[in-house]
Design a protein around this motif. Sequence first.
Motif, mmCIF file in Angstrom:
data_model
loop_
_atom_site.group_PDB
_atom_site.id
_atom_site.type_symbol
_atom_site.label_atom_id
_atom_site.label_comp_id
_atom_site.label_asym_id
_atom_site.label_seq_id
_atom_site.Cartn_x
_atom_site.Cartn_y
_atom_site.Cartn_z
ATOM 1 N N ARG A 117 0.826 -1.217 0.000
ATOM 2 C CA ARG A 117 0.000 0.000 0.000
ATOM 3 C C ARG A 117 0.856 1.262 0.000
ATOM 4 O O ARG A 117 0.425 2.301 -0.478
ATOM 5 N N ALA A 118 2.052 1.155 0.570
ATOM 6 C CA ALA A 118 2.951 2.316 0.602
ATOM 7 C C ALA A 118 3.720 2.488 -0.710
ATOM 8 O O ALA A 118 4.535 3.405 -0.831
ATOM 9 N N GLY A 119 3.463 1.614 -1.674
ATOM 10 C CA GLY A 119 4.138 1.725 -2.957
ATOM 11 C C GLY A 119 5.528 1.133 -2.980
ATOM 12 O O GLY A 119 6.308 1.403 -3.903
ATOM 13 N N LEU A 120 5.874 0.313 -1.968
ATOM 14 C CA LEU A 120 7.180 -0.325 -1.907
ATOM 15 C C LEU A 120 7.079 -1.766 -2.401
ATOM 16 O O LEU A 120 5.993 -2.356 -2.435
ATOM 17 N N HIS A 121 8.203 -2.320 -2.768
ATOM 18 C CA HIS A 121 8.223 -3.700 -3.260
ATOM 19 C C HIS A 121 8.709 -4.625 -2.149
ATOM 20 O O HIS A 121 9.896 -4.628 -1.815
ATOM 21 N N PRO A 122 7.796 -5.422 -1.549
ATOM 22 C CA PRO A 122 8.210 -6.313 -0.465
ATOM 23 C C PRO A 122 8.787 -7.617 -1.001
ATOM 24 O O PRO A 122 8.282 -8.196 -1.964
ATOM 25 N N THR A 123 9.856 -8.053 -0.377
ATOM 26 C CA THR A 123 10.411 -9.374 -0.644
ATOM 27 C C THR A 123 10.701 -10.049 0.692
ATOM 28 O O THR A 123 10.803 -9.380 1.736
ATOM 29 N N THR A 124 10.844 -11.361 0.643
ATOM 30 C CA THR A 124 11.001 -12.134 1.876
ATOM 31 C C THR A 124 12.086 -13.184 1.710
ATOM 32 O O THR A 124 12.160 -13.853 0.680
ATOM 33 N N ASP A 160 11.972 -2.808 -0.996
ATOM 34 C CA ASP A 160 12.887 -2.331 -2.036
ATOM 35 C C ASP A 160 14.312 -2.811 -1.761
ATOM 36 O O ASP A 160 15.291 -2.050 -1.845
ATOM 37 N N ASP A 161 14.421 -4.085 -1.389
ATOM 38 C CA ASP A 161 15.695 -4.784 -1.150
ATOM 39 C C ASP A 161 16.446 -4.303 0.089
ATOM 40 O O ASP A 161 17.614 -4.650 0.274
ATOM 41 N N VAL A 162 15.806 -3.530 0.950
ATOM 42 C CA VAL A 162 16.424 -3.068 2.192
ATOM 43 C C VAL A 162 15.756 -3.801 3.354
ATOM 44 O O VAL A 162 14.532 -3.747 3.504
ATOM 45 N N PRO A 163 16.522 -4.480 4.214
ATOM 46 C CA PRO A 163 15.918 -5.198 5.354
ATOM 47 C C PRO A 163 15.154 -4.239 6.264
ATOM 48 O O PRO A 163 15.637 -3.151 6.571
ATOM 49 N N THR A 218 21.863 -8.670 10.582
ATOM 50 C CA THR A 218 20.802 -9.177 9.705
ATOM 51 C C THR A 218 19.927 -8.050 9.184
ATOM 52 O O THR A 218 19.567 -8.014 8.002
ATOM 53 N N LEU A 219 19.582 -7.110 10.058
ATOM 54 C CA LEU A 219 18.704 -6.006 9.678
ATOM 55 C C LEU A 219 19.464 -4.805 9.118
ATOM 56 O O LEU A 219 18.840 -3.824 8.701
ATOM 57 N N GLN A 220 20.792 -4.875 9.135
ATOM 58 C CA GLN A 220 21.626 -3.766 8.660
ATOM 59 C C GLN A 220 21.199 -2.455 9.326
ATOM 60 O O GLN A 220 21.026 -1.419 8.669
ATOM 61 N N GLU A 221 21.036 -2.543 10.645
ATOM 62 C CA GLU A 221 20.584 -1.399 11.434
ATOM 63 C C GLU A 221 21.785 -0.743 12.090
ATOM 64 O O GLU A 221 22.330 -1.257 13.071
ATOM 65 N N LEU A 247 10.824 -7.978 15.051
ATOM 66 C CA LEU A 247 11.861 -6.975 15.311
ATOM 67 C C LEU A 247 11.978 -6.072 14.092
ATOM 68 O O LEU A 247 12.206 -6.559 12.979
ATOM 69 N N TYR A 248 11.818 -4.768 14.309
ATOM 70 C CA TYR A 248 11.863 -3.798 13.216
ATOM 71 C C TYR A 248 13.077 -2.890 13.365
ATOM 72 O O TYR A 248 13.408 -2.453 14.476
#
Length: 262
Positions: A117-124, A160-163, A218-221, A247-248
């Motif tokens: 809905r936010a216009g982003l491309h989700p991948t898993t 968009d390929d960002v964790p 893992t999250l590149q945080e 975890l976000y």
Amino acid sequence: MPRARPTEPRTETDGPARTVLTGFVPDRLTPVPIHHQLATHLQQAIASGDLAPGTLLPSEPTLVEMLGVSRPTIRRAMQRLVDTALVVRRRGIGTRVLPPRVSRSIELASLHEDLERAGLHPTTQVLDLGLTPATDRVADLLEVRPASPVLRIVRLRLADDVPIALMTNHLPEELAPITSTEIETTSLYRLLRAKAVNPHIANQTVGARRATPEEADTLQEPSSALLTVDQVTYDDRGRAIEVGHHLYAASRYQLHSALLRT
């Protein structure tokens, strides 16, 4: 002129509530917990209209005496009704049956659907998937026996390929099988709806903490700050269908909610 005498309120054990509750006979031979039996009995009475909106349920001590079960059992059954928005508990007033929602049902959405809905491309990326013995906590929340098999799903969700989120979910065994391909291509809630299981309401606990080195990697945080969300989701029959620990990445995700004074 004498003042009119106020109408005496009904006591908590009068009327439909007493009739419904005296009809409950716990089955002590089944593996189904008694608190679940009682909650289901009351859910059915509310759904059928035998317990109308506004009905005041008896207090915990009264229920203990009426039903011959323990106070913790009563408390857990009532909490289940609170969790599924069937009753409300007010200090000094008691527990009342809530009216049905007539405006619109609150639709649960997965992160996958939110990102779309936010216009982003989700991948898993599926990190783990399979049956595993339920911990005491998961068993309690899903209302299954400790160490019984539950489906565990661990995913890394990207936008968009960002964790953006590291998500661990436990589901009852009967909702398996779910394949890695299914998890990678659609949302968990869509998969459940395809199985005729309709997520209806959820309880969430939101917190924050520092990531472990592995989680931060893992999250590149870069800040190592995490937003944590623990969630129990129920279907439209009041059955617990999912326990989630998510975890976000705090620098890339925030929760927004509208608050309404009631």
